[in-house]
Design a protein around this motif. Structure first.
Motif, PDB file in Angstrom:
ATOM      1  N   ASN A   9       0.804  -1.216   0.000  1.00 31.82           N
ATOM      2  CA  ASN A   9       0.000   0.000   0.000  1.00 31.82           C
ATOM      3  C   ASN A   9       0.838   1.269   0.000  1.00 31.82           C
ATOM      4  OD1 ASN A   9      -2.141  -1.628   0.024  1.00 31.82           O
ATOM      5  ND2 ASN A   9      -2.401  -1.592   2.230  1.00 31.82           N
ATOM      6  N   PRO A  13       1.577   3.066  -7.660  1.00 30.81           N
ATOM      7  CA  PRO A  13       0.928   4.342  -7.775  1.00 30.81           C
ATOM      8  C   PRO A  13      -0.093   4.598  -6.672  1.00 30.81           C
ATOM      9  CG  PRO A  13      -0.198   2.812  -9.178  1.00 30.81           C
ATOM     10  CD  PRO A  13       0.883   2.041  -8.454  1.00 30.81           C
ATOM     11  N   GLY A  14      -0.387   3.582  -5.896  1.00 32.35           N
ATOM     12  CA  GLY A  14      -1.436   3.776  -4.890  1.00 32.35           C
ATOM     13  C   GLY A  14      -0.891   4.456  -3.658  1.00 32.35           C
ATOM     14  N   THR A  17      -4.282   3.220   1.137  1.00 35.97           N
ATOM     15  CA  THR A  17      -5.711   3.212   0.867  1.00 35.97           C
ATOM     16  C   THR A  17      -6.458   3.339   2.192  1.00 35.97           C
ATOM     17  OG1 THR A  17      -5.331   0.878   0.620  1.00 35.97           O
ATOM     18  CG2 THR A  17      -5.787   2.079  -1.351  1.00 35.97           C
ATOM     19  N   PRO A  47      -4.862  -2.664 -13.658  1.00 37.22           N
ATOM     20  CA  PRO A  47      -4.534  -4.040 -13.276  1.00 37.22           C
ATOM     21  C   PRO A  47      -5.017  -4.401 -11.873  1.00 37.22           C
ATOM     22  CG  PRO A  47      -2.575  -2.642 -13.185  1.00 37.22           C
ATOM     23  CD  PRO A  47      -3.663  -1.820 -13.798  1.00 37.22           C
ATOM     24  N   TRP A  48      -5.013  -3.415 -10.976  1.00 35.40           N
ATOM     25  CA  TRP A  48      -5.416  -3.700  -9.581  1.00 35.40           C
ATOM     26  C   TRP A  48      -6.914  -4.002  -9.538  1.00 35.40           C
ATOM     27  CZ3 TRP A  48      -0.616  -3.575  -7.604  1.00 35.40           C
ATOM     28  CH2 TRP A  48       0.295  -2.667  -8.145  1.00 35.40           C
ATOM     29  N   ARG A  51      -7.658  -7.469 -11.294  1.00 37.75           N
ATOM     30  CA  ARG A  51      -7.411  -8.713 -10.551  1.00 37.75           C
ATOM     31  C   ARG A  51      -8.594  -9.049  -9.649  1.00 37.75           C
ATOM     32  NH1 ARG A  51      -2.012  -7.000  -6.994  1.00 37.75           N
ATOM     33  NH2 ARG A  51      -3.055  -6.009  -5.237  1.00 37.75           N
ATOM     34  N   TRP A  86     -10.677   9.272 -12.989  1.00 41.02           N
ATOM     35  CA  TRP A  86     -11.669   8.359 -13.598  1.00 41.02           C
ATOM     36  C   TRP A  86     -13.036   9.014 -13.686  1.00 41.02           C
ATOM     37  CZ3 TRP A  86      -9.198   4.642 -15.813  1.00 41.02           C
ATOM     38  CH2 TRP A  86      -8.106   4.028 -15.214  1.00 41.02           C
ATOM     39  N   LYS A 123      -6.023   9.500  -2.961  1.00 46.70           N
ATOM     40  CA  LYS A 123      -6.310   9.463  -4.398  1.00 46.70           C
ATOM     41  C   LYS A 123      -7.661   8.805  -4.645  1.00 46.70           C
ATOM     42  CE  LYS A 123      -1.642   9.085  -6.239  1.00 46.70           C
ATOM     43  NZ  LYS A 123      -0.797   8.259  -7.117  1.00 46.70           N
ATOM     44  N   TYR A 124      -8.241   9.155  -5.773  1.00 50.25           N
ATOM     45  CA  TYR A 124      -9.557   8.605  -6.116  1.00 50.25           C
ATOM     46  C   TYR A 124      -9.350   7.398  -7.016  1.00 50.25           C
ATOM     47  CZ  TYR A 124     -10.520  13.259  -4.379  1.00 50.25           C
ATOM     48  OH  TYR A 124     -10.551  14.385  -3.598  1.00 50.25           O
ATOM     49  N   PRO A 127      -9.810  -0.222  -7.719  1.00 49.70           N
ATOM     50  CA  PRO A 127     -11.206  -0.596  -7.537  1.00 49.70           C
ATOM     51  C   PRO A 127     -11.837   0.049  -6.304  1.00 49.70           C
ATOM     52  CG  PRO A 127      -9.802  -2.336  -6.657  1.00 49.70           C
ATOM     53  CD  PRO A 127      -8.881  -1.329  -7.304  1.00 49.70           C
ATOM     54  N   ASN A 140     -11.186  -0.076  -0.705  1.00 53.52           N
ATOM     55  CA  ASN A 140     -10.624   0.306  -2.005  1.00 53.52           C
ATOM     56  C   ASN A 140      -9.209  -0.233  -2.178  1.00 53.52           C
ATOM     57  OD1 ASN A 140      -9.337   1.996  -0.199  1.00 53.52           O
ATOM     58  ND2 ASN A 140      -9.376   3.790  -1.543  1.00 53.52           N
ATOM     59  N   GLU A 141      -8.930  -1.353  -1.520  1.00 54.21           N
ATOM     60  CA  GLU A 141      -7.605  -1.959  -1.636  1.00 54.21           C
ATOM     61  C   GLU A 141      -7.760  -3.333  -2.298  1.00 54.21           C
ATOM     62  OE1 GLU A 141      -4.393  -1.262  -1.411  1.00 54.21           O
ATOM     63  OE2 GLU A 141      -4.171  -3.382  -1.923  1.00 54.21           O
ATOM     64  N   TYR A 189       5.525   0.224 -12.983  1.00 50.92           N
ATOM     65  CA  TYR A 189       5.235   1.642 -12.724  1.00 50.92           C
ATOM     66  C   TYR A 189       6.513   2.381 -12.308  1.00 50.92           C
ATOM     67  CZ  TYR A 189       0.202   0.876 -12.977  1.00 50.92           C
ATOM     68  OH  TYR A 189      -1.070   0.588 -13.411  1.00 50.92           O
TER      69      TYR A 189
HETATM   70  N1  LIG Z   1      -3.563   0.076  -3.723  1.00 51.75           N
HETATM   71  C1  LIG Z   1      -4.553   0.255  -4.693  1.00 51.75           C
HETATM   72  C2  LIG Z   1      -4.002   0.922  -5.942  1.00 51.75           C
HETATM   73  C3  LIG Z   1      -5.052   1.110  -6.991  1.00 51.75           C
HETATM   74  C4  LIG Z   1      -4.582   2.122  -8.038  1.00 51.75           C
HETATM   75  O1  LIG Z   1      -3.497   2.680  -7.930  1.00 51.75           O
HETATM   76  N2  LIG Z   1      -5.420   2.339  -9.060  1.00 51.75           N
HETATM   77  C5  LIG Z   1      -5.090   3.329 -10.075  1.00 51.75           C
HETATM   78  C6  LIG Z   1      -5.437   2.834 -11.460  1.00 51.75           C
HETATM   79  S1  LIG Z   1      -4.419   1.565 -12.085  1.00 51.75           S
HETATM   80  C7  LIG Z   1      -5.959   4.544  -9.879  1.00 51.75           C
HETATM   81  O2  LIG Z   1      -7.155   4.425  -9.718  1.00 51.75           O
HETATM   82  N3  LIG Z   1      -5.361   5.744  -9.932  1.00 51.75           N
HETATM   83  C8  LIG Z   1      -6.097   6.982  -9.839  1.00 51.75           C
HETATM   84  C9  LIG Z   1      -5.185   8.133  -9.504  1.00 51.75           C
HETATM   85  O3  LIG Z   1      -3.991   7.892  -9.303  1.00 51.75           O
HETATM   86  O4  LIG Z   1      -5.687   9.237  -9.427  1.00 51.75           O
HETATM   87  C10 LIG Z   1      -5.128  -1.122  -5.005  1.00 51.75           C
HETATM   88  O5  LIG Z   1      -4.359  -2.034  -5.327  1.00 51.75           O
HETATM   89  O6  LIG Z   1      -6.331  -1.264  -4.920  1.00 51.75           O
END
Ligand SMILES: N[C@@H](CCC(=O)N[C@@H](CS)C(=O)NCC(=O)O)C(=O)O
Length: 325
Positions: A9, A13-14, A17, A47-48, A51, A86, A123-124, A127, A140-141, A189
């Motif tokens: 976590n 990019p996350g 959460t 991808p997150w 899955r 999104w 972050k928004y 999933p 949201n993790e 990433y």
């Molecule tokens: N830790 C989260 C990471 C999810 C994540 O980073 N999703 C990206 C899309 S691949 C996202 O929605 N990013 C939106 C943003 O960065 O504003 C998880 O695995 O559920």
């Protein structure tokens, strides 16, 4: 396990959460695993999110848990702000495989976070596992959502005995998840968003060391943790299926392509061909998002044409016997 999740976590990019509740098979809990109560918001590009969708489909939960995808291209999420993220399409016919938000009438994923919390600052992301009854985000993790789907909804699942986190294999699955996440799922990433040559060089080495390790393992057994499909395979698959079409180019992960690895390529086709899984792969969403939504690495948003790989072609993985754990 806890350590590996904490690490997961904290990485790009996350951000950490914030919605970390659990749906439970205990019907007295705050979020009981009732059929029809939950909705999974995804992007087919992510991808997150994918899955989680993959496990939802494999478990046969698509009647018990509804799901929908946003559109692939990030757009402004508020009129007077620069933030992009999104968004839902305006109609169900505007973007193939993306839907309006029929539950909350939200225009953006950001609005869902606003409904669920007045002081959310993260972050928004997708999933998002949404509770239709309490009108809030449960979790949201993805690493937690996929475990809930695997174990908590068995009484309403069409494939309740299908177990991707079998008790006999948990130690190896946890260990595998950790290095797959660090080197590959998150590793791509790190390559793509590296800000210096040195950081990129380190990330590329880590990525290809991990892919080489997979190639070696998959030369002696059908799946990562033996001859049984596990959660680790689904985690790896969602990155491999995006690799040649997107990451190799946009994230500069081009030292070697997945289709140049004999075992990894056949393994990707093997998993893609598991009943139902191909429905979770929408390559047009993947390509539009990765090429079109990150102006810092692709300012003009031009989408590369190739290579249009056909993952439904024959593979050689039947040479290994398959077991159930
Ligand atoms: N830790 C989260 C990471 C999810 C994540 O980073 N999703 C990206 C899309 S691949 C996202 O929605 N990013 C939106 C943003 O960065 O504003 C998880 O695995 O559920």
């Amino acid at each position: 396990m806890a350590a590996s999740l904490a690490k997961e976590n904290s990485n790009f990019p996350g951000t950490a959460t914030s919605f970390r509740n659990s749906v439970s098979q205990n019907l007295d809990s705050q979020f009981p695993a009732e059929s029809g109560r939950y909705h999974l918001y995804i992007s087919y590009a992510c991808p997150w999110a994918s899955r989680c969708l993959a496990i939802l489909i494999l478990k046969g939960l698509d009647k018990a848990i509804t799901f929908s995808s946003v559109q692939p291209l990030w757009r402004k999420t508020k009129e007077n702000e620069e933030h992009i993220g999104w968004v839902f399409p305006d109609s169900d016919t505007e973007v193939l495989d993306a839907e309006r938000d029929h539950l909350n009438g939200a225009k953006t994923i950001r609005e869902l976070y606003d409904i669920a919390s007045l002081n959310y600052t993260g972050k928004y992301t997708v999933p998002v596992l949404w509770d239709k009854k309490l009108k809030t985000i449960v979790n949201n993790e993805s690493s937690e959502i996929l475990k809930m789907f695997n174990t908590e909804f068995n009484h309403v699942a069409e494939n309740p005995s299908f177990d991707l986190y079998h008790p006999n294999l948990r130690t190896i699955i946890d260990e595998t998840n950790e290095w797959i996440h660090d080197g590959i799922s998150n590793g791509v990433y790190e390559c793509g968003f590296a800000k210096t040559q040195a950081a990129y060089d380190v990330a590329v080495k880590k990525l290809f060391d991990a892919l080489d390790k997979c190639e070696e393992i998959l030369g002696r057994q059908r799946f990562l943790c033996g001859n049984t499909l596990t959660e680790s395979d689904i985690r790896l698959f969602v990155t491999l299926i995006r690799f040649d079409e997107a990451y190799a180019v946009i994230f500069k992960c081009d030292k070697r392509l997945v289709r140049e690895y004999w075992n990894l390529f056949n393994y990707t086709k093997d998993i893609y061909q598991i009943k139902g899984l191909s429905s979770t792969v929408k390559m047009d969403h993947i390509k539009q998002n990765y090429y079109g939504s990150f102006p810092s690495i692709n300012p003009l948003g031009i989408v590369a044409h190739g290579p249009n790989i056909d993952y439904s072609l024959p593979h050689d993985r039947h040479r290994f016997s398959t077991e159930t754990a």
